[in-house]
Write a protein that holds these residues in place. Structure first.
Motif, PDB file in Angstrom:
ATOM      1  N   TRP A  81       1.731  65.274 -21.088  1.00 52.54           N
ATOM      2  CA  TRP A  81       0.978  64.048 -20.811  1.00 52.54           C
ATOM      3  C   TRP A  81      -0.475  64.271 -21.238  1.00 52.54           C
ATOM      4  O   TRP A  81      -0.993  65.383 -21.148  1.00 52.54           O
ATOM      5  CB  TRP A  81       0.926  63.729 -19.321  1.00 52.54           C
ATOM      6  CG  TRP A  81       2.195  63.373 -18.645  1.00 52.54           C
ATOM      7  CD1 TRP A  81       3.440  63.235 -19.194  1.00 52.54           C
ATOM      8  CD2 TRP A  81       2.338  63.117 -17.243  1.00 52.54           C
ATOM      9  NE1 TRP A  81       4.349  62.910 -18.229  1.00 52.54           N
ATOM     10  CE2 TRP A  81       3.704  62.824 -17.017  1.00 52.54           C
ATOM     11  CE3 TRP A  81       1.458  63.103 -16.168  1.00 52.54           C
ATOM     12  CZ2 TRP A  81       4.198  62.527 -15.746  1.00 52.54           C
ATOM     13  CZ3 TRP A  81       1.948  62.798 -14.896  1.00 52.54           C
ATOM     14  CH2 TRP A  81       3.304  62.509 -14.697  1.00 52.54           C
ATOM     15  N   VAL A  82      -1.122  63.181 -21.644  1.00 54.16           N
ATOM     16  CA  VAL A  82      -2.575  63.162 -21.798  1.00 54.16           C
ATOM     17  C   VAL A  82      -3.107  62.218 -20.725  1.00 54.16           C
ATOM     18  O   VAL A  82      -3.032  61.000 -20.866  1.00 54.16           O
ATOM     19  CB  VAL A  82      -3.000  62.669 -23.195  1.00 54.16           C
ATOM     20  CG1 VAL A  82      -4.528  62.666 -23.305  1.00 54.16           C
ATOM     21  CG2 VAL A  82      -2.378  63.511 -24.295  1.00 54.16           C
ATOM     22  N   PRO A  83      -3.593  62.742 -19.579  1.00 56.07           N
ATOM     23  CA  PRO A  83      -4.115  61.856 -18.537  1.00 56.07           C
ATOM     24  C   PRO A  83      -5.273  61.014 -19.063  1.00 56.07           C
ATOM     25  O   PRO A  83      -6.130  61.511 -19.811  1.00 56.07           O
ATOM     26  CB  PRO A  83      -4.580  62.837 -17.447  1.00 56.07           C
ATOM     27  CG  PRO A  83      -3.745  64.060 -17.669  1.00 56.07           C
ATOM     28  CD  PRO A  83      -3.615  64.155 -19.168  1.00 56.07           C
ATOM     29  N   THR A  84      -5.302  59.745 -18.669  1.00 47.90           N
ATOM     30  CA  THR A  84      -6.344  58.837 -19.164  1.00 47.90           C
ATOM     31  C   THR A  84      -7.267  58.362 -18.047  1.00 47.90           C
ATOM     32  O   THR A  84      -8.465  58.618 -18.081  1.00 47.90           O
ATOM     33  CB  THR A  84      -5.716  57.635 -19.888  1.00 47.90           C
ATOM     34  OG1 THR A  84      -4.726  57.017 -19.033  1.00 47.90           O
ATOM     35  CG2 THR A  84      -5.061  58.072 -21.192  1.00 47.90           C
ATOM     36  N   PHE A  85      -6.709  57.694 -17.024  1.00 45.24           N
ATOM     37  CA  PHE A  85      -7.569  57.228 -15.934  1.00 45.24           C
ATOM     38  C   PHE A  85      -6.813  57.213 -14.613  1.00 45.24           C
ATOM     39  O   PHE A  85      -5.584  57.126 -14.574  1.00 45.24           O
ATOM     40  CB  PHE A  85      -8.149  55.841 -16.234  1.00 45.24           C
ATOM     41  CG  PHE A  85      -7.133  54.737 -16.297  1.00 45.24           C
ATOM     42  CD1 PHE A  85      -6.800  53.988 -15.175  1.00 45.24           C
ATOM     43  CD2 PHE A  85      -6.498  54.425 -17.498  1.00 45.24           C
ATOM     44  CE1 PHE A  85      -5.867  52.966 -15.233  1.00 45.24           C
ATOM     45  CE2 PHE A  85      -5.567  53.395 -17.566  1.00 45.24           C
ATOM     46  CZ  PHE A  85      -5.247  52.667 -16.432  1.00 45.24           C
TER      47      PHE A  85
END
Length: 511
Positions: free
Chosen positions: A477-481
């Motif tokens: 995953w690439v955490p965003t907000f």
């Protein structure tokens, strides 16, 4: 756009006025369109609940309905502390044994009394379900028993410290053994919980109508009728809130936030949701089974800029895989925007000219806007994406089965408010509804297993940090907000509070 919205508001207002005058709408009397009868609360949902099985489907949209009908052993108070639900109290007899004292006199909607046998049956059923079974994966069900009518002894396979918190999750709701067996698991026809509201009518894709449970153990709700209306477009939910067609509207968008927050008749209830939004990649398929490709995606995306473009800053940028209010939170240093490094990683992985893949999202307008912003960044490094927009039910289906092949946007809620809940989303044996990216790492699995059997809290948090570091390197995953709960309410609605899992309990509301 502004003229169109004003026109739509005017049309809706006229329609509502005519409808109220003709048949006295749900929140009005026949004498005056402005006079409420205080017996109906209209709530706007963003998607259909899909089913009413208490232990199936981890979608928020389903849980928002089902938490009115069903209840769990454990609850949270207004301060977020774990407290009694259907279990009035509990104690640890030793490191692997918990004794639950079931609340006496609680009735299911069909009139049957809740007993420890129903708890035993429900937890065994949960263990057989795809999405819910992770909550009881450390429970040794063969050794568990109802020791008397109101006492349930839970025996764990090991010293698993987060177990109590898991039992607040809506998917661990307790149901009636007798009615489940008699209906052959047909929760669509006869959902039977202990909650403050009972099903009255369900028109799939349109609304779920609930009526107050007058025999509710906590006291009958003040509002008799609860209509949960499906309004998929966030702009339409905001408009219907302003015109009074809705009393509560979930998921107010950033575009409507200021207007609803400062409205003469409306306001926003804002609070952390413990939900981290992310760009996911399906690790089970090429090219995302190569860690270098996943890292390349992380370096290709200017997360702050894309988030700002889509959400206008109403949430909080992620600094970890969980938000800072979660127990065991660890701050991580994620890859920062670096297109040249992204291209280098792609070349090392065998994709010097990039590649083409699908990019999935549900049809939420803000998520689509985020996908479009991310799509532009990916194109700059040679990753050409085709955005596939799906209705939430279809989207959940391919996620749950790990059949999605490509990049996707989703969010994960830390329902236990302890970091283990999100870390468990990456365990190799977890189903697709939990492990959405299909991530596999035996070293990670072993480390997390060590953490959850560690009784000392500080030591457990330190091991969680090691787990998060592995994920930051592997980038499934690439955490965003970190999503905030943004719920619009009419100012005449009192007693409303955002709840756990972004699911309010409307039993406390009154006009």
């Amino acid at each position: 756009m502004k003229k169109a919205r004003k026109a739509l508001v005017l049309i809706l207002t006229v329609i509502m006025t005519l409808s109220i005058a003709a048949c006295g709408g749900p929140n009005s009397s026949n004498n005056s369109s402005a006079e409420t009868t205080n017996d109906t609360l209209n709530v706007g949902l963003s998607a259909d609940p899909m089913n009413l099985d208490p232990n199936d489907n981890n979608s928020q949209h389903s849980q928002r309905v089902k938490t009115q009908i069903y209840e769990t052993l454990v609850a949270r108070d207004a301060d977020g502390k774990l407290t009694g639900g259907l279990a009035e109290s509990w104690e640890w007899a030793d490191d692997t044994t918990i004794i639950f004292h079931i609340r006496q006199g609680v009735k299911f909607h069909n009139g049957d009394e809740l007993t420890a046998e129903d708890v035993k049956f429900s937890l065994e059923r949960i263990a057989s379900m795809g999405a819910a079974k992770v909550a009881v994966s450390h429970v040794d069900l063969e050794k568990c028993e109802a020791t008397d009518k109101y006492t349930y002894k839970m025996v764990l396979k090991d010293a698993y410290t987060p177990q109590i918190a898991w039992l607040e999750w809506p998917l661990t709701a307790i149901t009636c053994e007798k009615s489940v067996k008699e209906s052959n698991d047909d929760f669509m026809a006869s959902p039977n919980g202990t909650g403050p509201y009972k099903l009255s009518n369900w028109i799939s894709g349109d609304r779920v109508e609930l009526v107050a449970n007058e025999d509710y153990w906590g006291g009958a709700p003040a509002i008799k009728n609860l209509n949960m209306i499906i309004v998929t477009e966030s702009a339409n939910r905001a408009i219907m809130l302003e015109t009074g067609e809705l009393d509560v509207a979930y998921d107010i968008s950033s575009a409507d936030y200021d207007r609803i927050a400062n409205g003469s008749d409306t306001s926003i209830v804002k609070s952390p949701s413990h939900n981290t939004n992310y760009i996911g990649m399906s690790c089970l398929f090429k090219p995302f089974n190569d860690v270098r490709v996943r890292q390349a995606v992380a370096y290709a995306v200017d997360v702050p800029a894309c988030y700002q473009a889509a959400y206008n800053g109403v949430h909080e940028l992620s600094t970890g895989f969980v938000d800072p209010e979660v127990d065991g939170y660890a701050k991580e240093t994620f890859p920062s925007y670096d297109p040249e490094k992204s291209k280098k990683l792609l070349a090392e992985a065998g994709y010097p000219d990039g590649f083409t893949c699908d990019f999935y999202t549900n049809n939420d307008a803000e998520r689509v806007a985020l996908a479009e912003a991310v799509q532009g960044n990916l194109a700059d490094v040679g990753i050409k994406t085709n955005i596939v927009t799906l209705e939430m039910g279809a989207y959940s289906g391919i996620i749950d089965n790990n059949t999605l092949n490509g990049i996707f946007l989703l969010g994960a809620t830390c329902t236990t408010v302890e970091a283990e809940k999100i870390l468990a989303d990456f365990v190799s044996t977890a189903p697709g509804s939990i492990n959405t990216s299909g991530y596999r790492n035996s070293d990670f699995d072993a480390l997390l297993e060590k953490a959850v059997t560690t009784m000392d809290e500080k030591t457990r948090w330190d091991i969680y940090k090691q787990c998060f570091d592995i994920l930051t390197n592997d980038m499934p995953w690439v955490p965003t907000f970190d999503k905030q709960q943004l719920t619009g309410i009419r100012k005449n609605v009192q007693g409303y509070a955002n709840g756990s899992f972004e699911c309010a309990r409307f039993k406390t509301c009154h006009f």
